[in-house]
Design a protein around this motif. Sequence first.
Motif, PDB file in Angstrom:
ATOM      1  N   ILE A  58     -12.024  -3.943  13.528  1.00  0.00           N
ATOM      2  CA  ILE A  58     -10.746  -4.217  12.852  1.00  0.00           C
ATOM      3  C   ILE A  58      -9.594  -3.534  13.601  1.00  0.00           C
ATOM      4  O   ILE A  58      -8.507  -4.093  13.739  1.00  0.00           O
ATOM      5  N   CYS A  83      -5.956  -2.786  11.200  1.00  0.00           N
ATOM      6  CA  CYS A  83      -5.948  -1.546  10.403  1.00  0.00           C
ATOM      7  C   CYS A  83      -4.500  -1.101  10.172  1.00  0.00           C
ATOM      8  O   CYS A  83      -3.788  -0.805  11.131  1.00  0.00           O
ATOM      9  N   PRO A  84      -4.074  -1.036   8.914  1.00  0.00           N
ATOM     10  CA  PRO A  84      -2.678  -0.678   8.626  1.00  0.00           C
ATOM     11  C   PRO A  84      -2.292   0.699   9.156  1.00  0.00           C
ATOM     12  O   PRO A  84      -1.123   0.925   9.495  1.00  0.00           O
ATOM     13  N   PHE A  85      -3.264   1.617   9.216  1.00  0.00           N
ATOM     14  CA  PHE A  85      -2.932   2.966   9.703  1.00  0.00           C
ATOM     15  C   PHE A  85      -2.699   2.965  11.210  1.00  0.00           C
ATOM     16  O   PHE A  85      -2.276   3.960  11.776  1.00  0.00           O
ATOM     17  N   PRO A 115     -10.432  -0.622   0.577  1.00  0.00           N
ATOM     18  CA  PRO A 115      -9.617   0.152   1.530  1.00  0.00           C
ATOM     19  C   PRO A 115      -8.298  -0.589   1.800  1.00  0.00           C
ATOM     20  O   PRO A 115      -8.174  -1.783   1.522  1.00  0.00           O
ATOM     21  N   LEU A 116      -7.359   0.133   2.358  1.00  0.00           N
ATOM     22  CA  LEU A 116      -6.007  -0.414   2.497  1.00  0.00           C
ATOM     23  C   LEU A 116      -5.952  -1.687   3.344  1.00  0.00           C
ATOM     24  O   LEU A 116      -5.171  -2.598   3.060  1.00  0.00           O
ATOM     25  N   CYS A 117      -6.811  -1.783   4.377  1.00  0.00           N
ATOM     26  CA  CYS A 117      -6.788  -3.002   5.216  1.00  0.00           C
ATOM     27  C   CYS A 117      -7.102  -4.238   4.389  1.00  0.00           C
ATOM     28  O   CYS A 117      -6.572  -5.323   4.664  1.00  0.00           O
ATOM     29  N   PRO A 170     -15.191  -0.474   6.413  1.00  0.00           N
ATOM     30  CA  PRO A 170     -14.539  -0.712   5.115  1.00  0.00           C
ATOM     31  C   PRO A 170     -15.530  -0.890   3.974  1.00  0.00           C
ATOM     32  O   PRO A 170     -15.220  -0.561   2.823  1.00  0.00           O
ATOM     33  N   PRO A 207      -6.203   6.823  12.802  1.00  0.00           N
ATOM     34  CA  PRO A 207      -6.165   5.943  11.632  1.00  0.00           C
ATOM     35  C   PRO A 207      -7.339   6.133  10.679  1.00  0.00           C
ATOM     36  O   PRO A 207      -7.163   6.040   9.452  1.00  0.00           O
ATOM     37  N   GLN A 208      -8.525   6.436  11.224  1.00  0.00           N
ATOM     38  CA  GLN A 208      -9.687   6.543  10.339  1.00  0.00           C
ATOM     39  C   GLN A 208      -9.658   7.834   9.516  1.00  0.00           C
ATOM     40  O   GLN A 208     -10.182   7.885   8.409  1.00  0.00           O
ATOM     41  N   CYS A 248      -7.207   7.097   6.790  1.00  0.00           N
ATOM     42  CA  CYS A 248      -7.882   6.295   5.764  1.00  0.00           C
ATOM     43  C   CYS A 248      -8.708   7.187   4.823  1.00  0.00           C
ATOM     44  O   CYS A 248      -8.726   6.985   3.608  1.00  0.00           O
ATOM     45  N   VAL A 272     -13.774   7.507   8.119  1.00  0.00           N
ATOM     46  CA  VAL A 272     -14.108   6.147   7.671  1.00  0.00           C
ATOM     47  C   VAL A 272     -14.453   5.310   8.905  1.00  0.00           C
ATOM     48  O   VAL A 272     -13.654   5.207   9.832  1.00  0.00           O
ATOM     49  N   CYS A 286     -14.747  -0.716  11.304  1.00  0.00           N
ATOM     50  CA  CYS A 286     -13.379  -0.268  11.616  1.00  0.00           C
ATOM     51  C   CYS A 286     -13.071  -0.450  13.096  1.00  0.00           C
ATOM     52  O   CYS A 286     -11.947  -0.827  13.450  1.00  0.00           O
TER      53      CYS A 286
HETATM   54 FE1  SF4 Z   1      -9.767  -0.451   7.030  1.00  0.00          FE
HETATM   55 FE2  SF4 Z   1     -11.211   1.153   8.588  1.00  0.00          FE
HETATM   56 FE3  SF4 Z   1      -8.536   1.080   8.828  1.00  0.00          FE
HETATM   57 FE4  SF4 Z   1      -9.667   2.186   6.714  1.00  0.00          FE
HETATM   58  S1  SF4 Z   1      -9.836   2.909   8.862  1.00  0.00           S
HETATM   59  S2  SF4 Z   1      -7.943   0.803   6.679  1.00  0.00           S
HETATM   60  S3  SF4 Z   1     -11.443   0.869   6.374  1.00  0.00           S
HETATM   61  S4  SF4 Z   1      -9.985  -0.577   9.279  1.00  0.00           S
END
Ligand code: SF4
Length: 188
Positions: free
Chosen positions: A103, A116-118, A19-21, A176, A152-153, A156, A173, A100
Amino acid sequence: NGDVVTERNVHTLCDESFPLCMKILQFHLQRDNHLRNGGRFQYTLFLKAIGLPLSNSMFFWKMHFRKRVSEEVFVRRYSYHIRHAYGLEGKMADYPPQNCAEILKGTPGPLEYHGCPFKVLDQDRLIDVLKRSGLKIEACQDILNLSANGSPQNACARYFEMTQGETYPHPTVVHPNDYYDASRNIKR
Ligand code: SF4
């Protein structure tokens, strides 16, 4: 899921299925040969859960960090934390990988790339990262909107769909390592 994971194929598995993170942590580790504590903890536990054994994890981190620090510094400053994540130091707790929700609580400071990048990336930085994943930005409006609107999820899950070519098999999501497993199931 049956994949043998070693320090030699983390990079390939990352391109295919992380996943992007986690992709962001791998990118910075490769580019800078360093990750600060929050990123190391997030990434070490994720890699442990996909099946990277402790000895390979040690090789993996050393391979990068040794480009910047001596063997002695690596052992003194960093190897303890890797052993700790595998439950061999301190409380001897066998830490599970972060989900998640955990995170998403991350608030990375300067030169930190966990979280989480999103959620944590502004739109311009998110666009750069999506381009790095080979996506065309015109096709990413959904991801950008979901991310800007506090989902964000879901962003993702959409990222999964666009990079894996299949719908994410769960409503959203939440972990991860679920993301990784879903991708490996497609590749099998
Ligand atoms: Fe990582 Fe979860 Fe964010 Fe997806 S939603 S980038 S798996 S922390």
